[in-house]
Motif scaffolding. Structure first.
Motif, PDB file in Angstrom:
ATOM      1  N   SER A  32     -55.680  37.785  -7.632  1.00 59.08           N
ATOM      2  CA  SER A  32     -56.074  36.523  -7.000  1.00 59.08           C
ATOM      3  C   SER A  32     -56.479  35.447  -8.017  1.00 59.08           C
ATOM      4  CB  SER A  32     -57.191  36.743  -5.988  1.00 59.08           C
ATOM      5  OG  SER A  32     -58.339  37.260  -6.618  1.00 59.08           O
ATOM      6  N   THR A  33     -57.067  35.845  -9.118  1.00 65.40           N
ATOM      7  CA  THR A  33     -57.440  34.857 -10.137  1.00 65.40           C
ATOM      8  C   THR A  33     -56.200  34.173 -10.699  1.00 65.40           C
ATOM      9  OG1 THR A  33     -59.424  36.101 -10.713  1.00 65.40           O
ATOM     10  CG2 THR A  33     -58.631  34.500 -12.326  1.00 65.40           C
ATOM     11  N   GLU A  34     -55.184  34.959 -11.016  1.00 67.07           N
ATOM     12  CA  GLU A  34     -53.941  34.384 -11.533  1.00 67.07           C
ATOM     13  C   GLU A  34     -53.268  33.490 -10.498  1.00 67.07           C
ATOM     14  OE1 GLU A  34     -54.725  37.589 -11.750  1.00 67.07           O
ATOM     15  OE2 GLU A  34     -54.777  38.056 -13.880  1.00 67.07           O
ATOM     16  N   LEU A  35     -53.314  33.912  -9.240  1.00 70.08           N
ATOM     17  CA  LEU A  35     -52.712  33.109  -8.171  1.00 70.08           C
ATOM     18  C   LEU A  35     -53.442  31.776  -8.012  1.00 70.08           C
ATOM     19  CD1 LEU A  35     -51.993  35.851  -5.490  1.00 70.08           C
ATOM     20  CD2 LEU A  35     -50.301  34.569  -6.820  1.00 70.08           C
ATOM     21  N   ARG A  36     -54.772  31.810  -8.091  1.00 68.82           N
ATOM     22  CA  ARG A  36     -55.540  30.563  -7.985  1.00 68.82           C
ATOM     23  C   ARG A  36     -55.228  29.633  -9.147  1.00 68.82           C
ATOM     24  NH1 ARG A  36     -60.139  33.596  -7.752  1.00 68.82           N
ATOM     25  NH2 ARG A  36     -60.282  34.600  -5.747  1.00 68.82           N
ATOM     26  N   ARG A  37     -55.131  30.187 -10.343  1.00 68.02           N
ATOM     27  CA  ARG A  37     -54.787  29.366 -11.510  1.00 68.02           C
ATOM     28  C   ARG A  37     -53.396  28.766 -11.368  1.00 68.02           C
ATOM     29  NH1 ARG A  37     -57.180  33.543 -15.944  1.00 68.02           N
ATOM     30  NH2 ARG A  37     -59.358  32.931 -15.713  1.00 68.02           N
ATOM     31  N   ARG A  38     -52.453  29.559 -10.882  1.00 68.98           N
ATOM     32  CA  ARG A  38     -51.088  29.062 -10.679  1.00 68.98           C
ATOM     33  C   ARG A  38     -51.071  27.952  -9.634  1.00 68.98           C
ATOM     34  NH1 ARG A  38     -46.168  28.467 -12.084  1.00 68.98           N
ATOM     35  NH2 ARG A  38     -44.484  28.925 -10.670  1.00 68.98           N
ATOM     36  N   LEU A  39     -51.833  28.142  -8.565  1.00 65.61           N
ATOM     37  CA  LEU A  39     -51.906  27.121  -7.517  1.00 65.61           C
ATOM     38  C   LEU A  39     -52.480  25.821  -8.066  1.00 65.61           C
ATOM     39  CD1 LEU A  39     -51.231  27.001  -4.489  1.00 65.61           C
ATOM     40  CD2 LEU A  39     -53.618  27.516  -4.040  1.00 65.61           C
ATOM     41  N   LEU A  40     -53.488  25.924  -8.890  1.00 62.11           N
ATOM     42  CA  LEU A  40     -54.076  24.737  -9.503  1.00 62.11           C
ATOM     43  C   LEU A  40     -53.083  24.053 -10.445  1.00 62.11           C
ATOM     44  CD1 LEU A  40     -56.533  22.939  -9.895  1.00 62.11           C
ATOM     45  CD2 LEU A  40     -57.319  24.508 -11.651  1.00 62.11           C
ATOM     46  N   LEU A  41     -52.400  24.820 -11.264  1.00 65.70           N
ATOM     47  CA  LEU A  41     -51.405  24.266 -12.181  1.00 65.70           C
ATOM     48  C   LEU A  41     -50.291  23.551 -11.412  1.00 65.70           C
ATOM     49  CD1 LEU A  41     -50.137  24.076 -15.077  1.00 65.70           C
ATOM     50  CD2 LEU A  41     -48.945  26.188 -14.480  1.00 65.70           C
ATOM     51  N   LEU A  42     -49.787  24.182 -10.372  1.00 67.68           N
ATOM     52  CA  LEU A  42     -48.728  23.562  -9.573  1.00 67.68           C
ATOM     53  C   LEU A  42     -49.227  22.310  -8.866  1.00 67.68           C
ATOM     54  CD1 LEU A  42     -47.136  26.804  -8.126  1.00 67.68           C
ATOM     55  CD2 LEU A  42     -46.035  25.197  -9.703  1.00 67.68           C
ATOM     56  N   SER A  43     -50.459  22.336  -8.395  1.00 64.93           N
ATOM     57  CA  SER A  43     -51.037  21.157  -7.740  1.00 64.93           C
ATOM     58  C   SER A  43     -51.089  19.970  -8.697  1.00 64.93           C
ATOM     59  CB  SER A  43     -52.444  21.462  -7.231  1.00 64.93           C
ATOM     60  OG  SER A  43     -52.407  22.449  -6.232  1.00 64.93           O
ATOM     61  N   VAL A  44     -51.460  20.227  -9.928  1.00 64.22           N
ATOM     62  CA  VAL A  44     -51.517  19.158 -10.932  1.00 64.22           C
ATOM     63  C   VAL A  44     -50.116  18.642 -11.246  1.00 64.22           C
ATOM     64  CG1 VAL A  44     -52.084  18.667 -13.347  1.00 64.22           C
ATOM     65  CG2 VAL A  44     -53.703  19.918 -11.918  1.00 64.22           C
ATOM     66  N   ARG A  45     -49.163  19.549 -11.395  1.00 63.45           N
ATOM     67  CA  ARG A  45     -47.779  19.132 -11.666  1.00 63.45           C
ATOM     68  C   ARG A  45     -47.233  18.253 -10.545  1.00 63.45           C
ATOM     69  NH1 ARG A  45     -44.917  24.629 -13.768  1.00 63.45           N
ATOM     70  NH2 ARG A  45     -45.958  24.704 -15.772  1.00 63.45           N
ATOM     71  N   ILE A  46     -47.519  18.631  -9.315  1.00 64.81           N
ATOM     72  CA  ILE A  46     -47.020  17.864  -8.172  1.00 64.81           C
ATOM     73  C   ILE A  46     -47.728  16.517  -8.096  1.00 64.81           C
ATOM     74  CG2 ILE A  46     -46.943  17.798  -5.646  1.00 64.81           C
ATOM     75  CD1 ILE A  46     -46.630  20.934  -5.828  1.00 64.81           C
ATOM     76  N   GLU A  47     -49.044  16.519  -8.210  1.00 71.25           N
ATOM     77  CA  GLU A  47     -49.826  15.283  -8.082  1.00 71.25           C
ATOM     78  C   GLU A  47     -49.472  14.248  -9.137  1.00 71.25           C
ATOM     79  OE1 GLU A  47     -52.484  12.523  -6.624  1.00 71.25           O
ATOM     80  OE2 GLU A  47     -51.832  14.393  -5.678  1.00 71.25           O
ATOM     81  N   TRP A  48     -49.247  14.675 -10.369  1.00 72.62           N
ATOM     82  CA  TRP A  48     -49.015  13.738 -11.473  1.00 72.62           C
ATOM     83  C   TRP A  48     -47.547  13.622 -11.870  1.00 72.62           C
ATOM     84  CZ3 TRP A  48     -52.638  10.427 -12.365  1.00 72.62           C
ATOM     85  CH2 TRP A  48     -53.946  10.761 -12.014  1.00 72.62           C
ATOM     86  N   HIS A  49     -46.656  14.039 -10.996  1.00 76.72           N
ATOM     87  CA  HIS A  49     -45.227  13.945 -11.300  1.00 76.72           C
ATOM     88  C   HIS A  49     -44.823  12.468 -11.407  1.00 76.72           C
ATOM     89  CE1 HIS A  49     -40.884  14.374 -10.977  1.00 76.72           C
ATOM     90  NE2 HIS A  49     -41.069  15.638 -11.333  1.00 76.72           N
TER      91      HIS A  49
END
Length: 78
Positions: A32-49
């Motif tokens: 779950s820790t890795e999944l949360r980190r991945r979700l955060l990373l993807l959220s940043v990529r999408i938001e700042w695209h």
């Protein structure tokens, strides 16, 4: 023709975000820790695209359409 010309990498990131969210939302997710980190990373990529800085990306409807487009693909694949 699509209403919004979404770049392939943005669509891929949003699809990955949905898949990661589903994996995290399941009962007792593993890693779950890795999944949360991945979700955060993807959220940043999408938001700042860079697409969101273009005239087509200025509309709030574009963000809604991206989520609708990618969620629809996942329901059809399931």
């Amino acid at each position: 023709m699509d209403r919004f010309p979404f770049p392939d990498d943005l669509i891929r990131a949003q699809r990955d975000w949905h898949a990661t969210y589903r994996a995290l939302a399941g009962p007792r997710p593993r890693h779950s820790t890795e999944l949360r980190r991945r979700l955060l990373l993807l959220s940043v990529r999408i938001e700042w695209h860079p697409f969101w800085s273009t005239p087509a990306g200025w509309s709030p409807a574009a963000r809604v359409e991206l989520r609708r487009l990618t969620a629809g693909d996942e329901r059809a694949a399931a």
